[in-house]
Motif scaffolding. Sequence first.
Motif, PDB file in Angstrom:
ATOM      1  N   ALA A  74      -6.254  -9.155 -11.352  1.00  0.00           N
ATOM      2  CA  ALA A  74      -5.364  -8.785 -12.455  1.00  0.00           C
ATOM      3  C   ALA A  74      -3.977  -8.579 -11.870  1.00  0.00           C
ATOM      4  N   PHE A  75      -3.057  -9.495 -12.186  1.00  0.00           N
ATOM      5  CA  PHE A  75      -1.720  -9.495 -11.591  1.00  0.00           C
ATOM      6  C   PHE A  75      -0.697  -8.799 -12.488  1.00  0.00           C
ATOM      7  N   ASN A  76       0.041  -7.855 -11.890  1.00  0.00           N
ATOM      8  CA  ASN A  76       1.304  -7.409 -12.472  1.00  0.00           C
ATOM      9  C   ASN A  76       2.431  -8.233 -11.836  1.00  0.00           C
ATOM     10  N   GLY A  77       2.299  -8.472 -10.524  1.00  0.00           N
ATOM     11  CA  GLY A  77       3.194  -9.382  -9.820  1.00  0.00           C
ATOM     12  C   GLY A  77       2.700 -10.806  -9.963  1.00  0.00           C
ATOM     13  N   ASN A  78       2.972 -11.647  -8.952  1.00  0.00           N
ATOM     14  CA  ASN A  78       2.545 -13.048  -9.064  1.00  0.00           C
ATOM     15  C   ASN A  78       1.863 -13.592  -7.816  1.00  0.00           C
ATOM     16  N   SER A  79       1.719 -12.765  -6.765  1.00  0.00           N
ATOM     17  CA  SER A  79       1.141 -13.289  -5.527  1.00  0.00           C
ATOM     18  C   SER A  79       0.209 -12.268  -4.881  1.00  0.00           C
TER      19      SER A  79
ATOM     20  N   PHE B 116      -1.116   0.614 -10.260  1.00  0.00           N
ATOM     21  CA  PHE B 116      -0.906  -0.427  -9.260  1.00  0.00           C
ATOM     22  C   PHE B 116       0.373  -1.190  -9.605  1.00  0.00           C
ATOM     23  N   VAL B 117       1.083  -1.617  -8.573  1.00  0.00           N
ATOM     24  CA  VAL B 117       2.354  -2.303  -8.801  1.00  0.00           C
ATOM     25  C   VAL B 117       2.214  -3.824  -8.765  1.00  0.00           C
ATOM     26  N   ASN B 118       1.247  -4.307  -7.993  1.00  0.00           N
ATOM     27  CA  ASN B 118       1.130  -5.760  -7.832  1.00  0.00           C
ATOM     28  C   ASN B 118      -0.184  -6.316  -8.346  1.00  0.00           C
ATOM     29  N   ILE B 119      -1.318  -5.788  -7.863  1.00  0.00           N
ATOM     30  CA  ILE B 119      -2.591  -6.432  -8.195  1.00  0.00           C
ATOM     31  C   ILE B 119      -3.769  -5.459  -8.137  1.00  0.00           C
ATOM     32  N   LEU B 120      -4.681  -5.649  -9.075  1.00  0.00           N
ATOM     33  CA  LEU B 120      -6.022  -5.050  -9.047  1.00  0.00           C
ATOM     34  C   LEU B 120      -6.992  -6.191  -8.823  1.00  0.00           C
ATOM     35  N   SER B 121      -7.962  -6.010  -7.946  1.00  0.00           N
ATOM     36  CA  SER B 121      -8.881  -7.112  -7.676  1.00  0.00           C
ATOM     37  C   SER B 121     -10.233  -6.603  -7.202  1.00  0.00           C
ATOM     38  N   PHE B 122     -11.227  -7.494  -7.307  1.00  0.00           N
ATOM     39  CA  PHE B 122     -12.522  -7.255  -6.675  1.00  0.00           C
ATOM     40  C   PHE B 122     -13.202  -8.607  -6.475  1.00  0.00           C
ATOM     41  N   GLY B 123     -14.195  -8.620  -5.580  1.00  0.00           N
ATOM     42  CA  GLY B 123     -14.895  -9.855  -5.265  1.00  0.00           C
ATOM     43  C   GLY B 123     -14.525 -10.363  -3.882  1.00  0.00           C
ATOM     44  N   VAL B 124     -14.940 -11.577  -3.581  1.00  0.00           N
ATOM     45  CA  VAL B 124     -14.760 -12.148  -2.250  1.00  0.00           C
ATOM     46  C   VAL B 124     -13.276 -12.186  -1.860  1.00  0.00           C
ATOM     47  N   PHE B 125     -12.984 -11.814  -0.648  1.00  0.00           N
ATOM     48  CA  PHE B 125     -11.636 -11.789  -0.034  1.00  0.00           C
ATOM     49  C   PHE B 125     -10.725 -10.661  -0.538  1.00  0.00           C
ATOM     50  N   THR B 126     -11.082  -9.979  -1.607  1.00  0.00           N
ATOM     51  CA  THR B 126     -10.120  -9.068  -2.228  1.00  0.00           C
ATOM     52  C   THR B 126      -9.969  -7.741  -1.498  1.00  0.00           C
TER      53      THR B 126
ATOM     54  N   GLY C 167       0.816  -1.212   0.000  1.00  0.00           N
ATOM     55  CA  GLY C 167       0.000   0.000   0.000  1.00  0.00           C
ATOM     56  C   GLY C 167       0.848   1.260   0.000  1.00  0.00           C
ATOM     57  N   THR C 168       1.944   1.238   0.740  1.00  0.00           N
ATOM     58  CA  THR C 168       2.861   2.376   0.781  1.00  0.00           C
ATOM     59  C   THR C 168       3.520   2.575  -0.586  1.00  0.00           C
ATOM     60  N   ILE C 169       3.961   1.484  -1.201  1.00  0.00           N
ATOM     61  CA  ILE C 169       4.566   1.563  -2.533  1.00  0.00           C
ATOM     62  C   ILE C 169       3.562   2.127  -3.524  1.00  0.00           C
ATOM     63  N   ASN C 170       2.320   1.654  -3.449  1.00  0.00           N
ATOM     64  CA  ASN C 170       1.265   2.132  -4.335  1.00  0.00           C
ATOM     65  C   ASN C 170       1.088   3.643  -4.210  1.00  0.00           C
ATOM     66  N   PHE C 171       1.062   4.144  -2.985  1.00  0.00           N
ATOM     67  CA  PHE C 171       0.885   5.575  -2.743  1.00  0.00           C
ATOM     68  C   PHE C 171       2.002   6.385  -3.389  1.00  0.00           C
ATOM     69  N   VAL C 172       3.246   5.946  -3.197  1.00  0.00           N
ATOM     70  CA  VAL C 172       4.389   6.687  -3.728  1.00  0.00           C
ATOM     71  C   VAL C 172       4.439   6.598  -5.253  1.00  0.00           C
ATOM     72  N   VAL C 173       4.199   5.410  -5.813  1.00  0.00           N
ATOM     73  CA  VAL C 173       4.235   5.254  -7.266  1.00  0.00           C
ATOM     74  C   VAL C 173       3.167   6.112  -7.931  1.00  0.00           C
ATOM     75  N   ASN C 174       1.973   6.191  -7.342  1.00  0.00           N
ATOM     76  CA  ASN C 174       0.938   7.058  -7.908  1.00  0.00           C
ATOM     77  C   ASN C 174       1.367   8.522  -7.871  1.00  0.00           C
TER      78      ASN C 174
ATOM     79  N   VAL D 259      10.779  -2.688 -15.012  1.00  0.00           N
ATOM     80  CA  VAL D 259       9.699  -3.649 -14.800  1.00  0.00           C
ATOM     81  C   VAL D 259       8.374  -2.976 -15.132  1.00  0.00           C
ATOM     82  N   ASP D 260       7.348  -3.792 -15.297  1.00  0.00           N
ATOM     83  CA  ASP D 260       6.032  -3.286 -15.686  1.00  0.00           C
ATOM     84  C   ASP D 260       5.287  -2.655 -14.513  1.00  0.00           C
ATOM     85  N   CYS D 261       4.275  -1.867 -14.858  1.00  0.00           N
ATOM     86  CA  CYS D 261       3.376  -1.270 -13.871  1.00  0.00           C
ATOM     87  C   CYS D 261       1.964  -1.374 -14.416  1.00  0.00           C
ATOM     88  N   GLY D 262       0.997  -1.643 -13.545  1.00  0.00           N
ATOM     89  CA  GLY D 262      -0.390  -1.697 -13.976  1.00  0.00           C
ATOM     90  C   GLY D 262      -1.057  -0.337 -13.864  1.00  0.00           C
TER      91      GLY D 262
END
Length: 283
Positions: free
Chosen positions: A189-194, A126-136, A62-69, A116-119
């Motif tokens: 939607a993964f930019n990373g893998n986990s 976003f640097v790692n993942i965009l998501s929605f739905g259960v648990f996200t 979350g911190t990385i996301n804030f700075v990258v934005n 490296v890529d960025c979403g």
Amino acid sequence: MKALLLYNTSSGKGRIGKRIAEMRKIFAEVGIDITPREILFQSNPLEGFEDAELVVICGGDGTINFVVNAIKNAGLDPILGIIPAGTANDFAGAIGMKKSVLGAARQIANGTVKRVDCGKVNDKYFVNILSFGVFTTTSQHTSDAAKHRIGKLAYIGTGIADLFRLHDIPITLCYNGEEQKFDAAMFLAFNGNSAGQFKLAPTANIEDGKLDILIFDYNRRVRTCWNMVSYLLKHESAAVHHLQCSKIELICDIDEDTDIDGQPGPRMPLSIECLAGALKIKA
């Protein structure tokens, strides 16, 4: 080299502030005089350092996301260093950072630079993942106090409550000239893998210019959970769909909450893309 060390005092169980002097010493050993600055999420983290050549971020996803934005919205392209100090540290894992704070600092200080890529989704990055739905949205609904106290276990209680809100999410995807419809329980939607250190997209490559999309079909609560567990155990399931693309348009019939790197994401509809080589990383 003008260098900035941005750190989140809420990360690393609140102990990161005590490691600043040690981190500065590591960078000084290679001739980098790095300026530490605590991140205040209500203000611009780069103010006065827009010309920094190296920006080291010490915190979680979350911190990385804030700075990258902040960096992307300002049209800047500094070299980034990532020191994992959050709960899951998925992006740090995707770029191969050492797990210890001082180990990662040394890795950056003596490392080489690569792209490296960025979403991007709508007007957010976003640097790692965009998501929605259960648990996200579990991460954004779990308190920092609980994360500090019991780490990743803090997500379990929030996740159980989320399971009881499981519902059908009708979506339409347009990508690679095709249109597909799904009744989804979860979209990732993964930019990373986990996600949460679970390698849900083990074949994803953060340097291939593509996003890895996972869609879990909606079903009854027990069946949906079984499909997820089965996928984690690497069993094939017709209820889990895997796509790869560089750009995708998504329409949803309901106004579903979204999540980017553990933070609130944009509203529907979604225009999602992979920005190939958009980030310079030193590791």
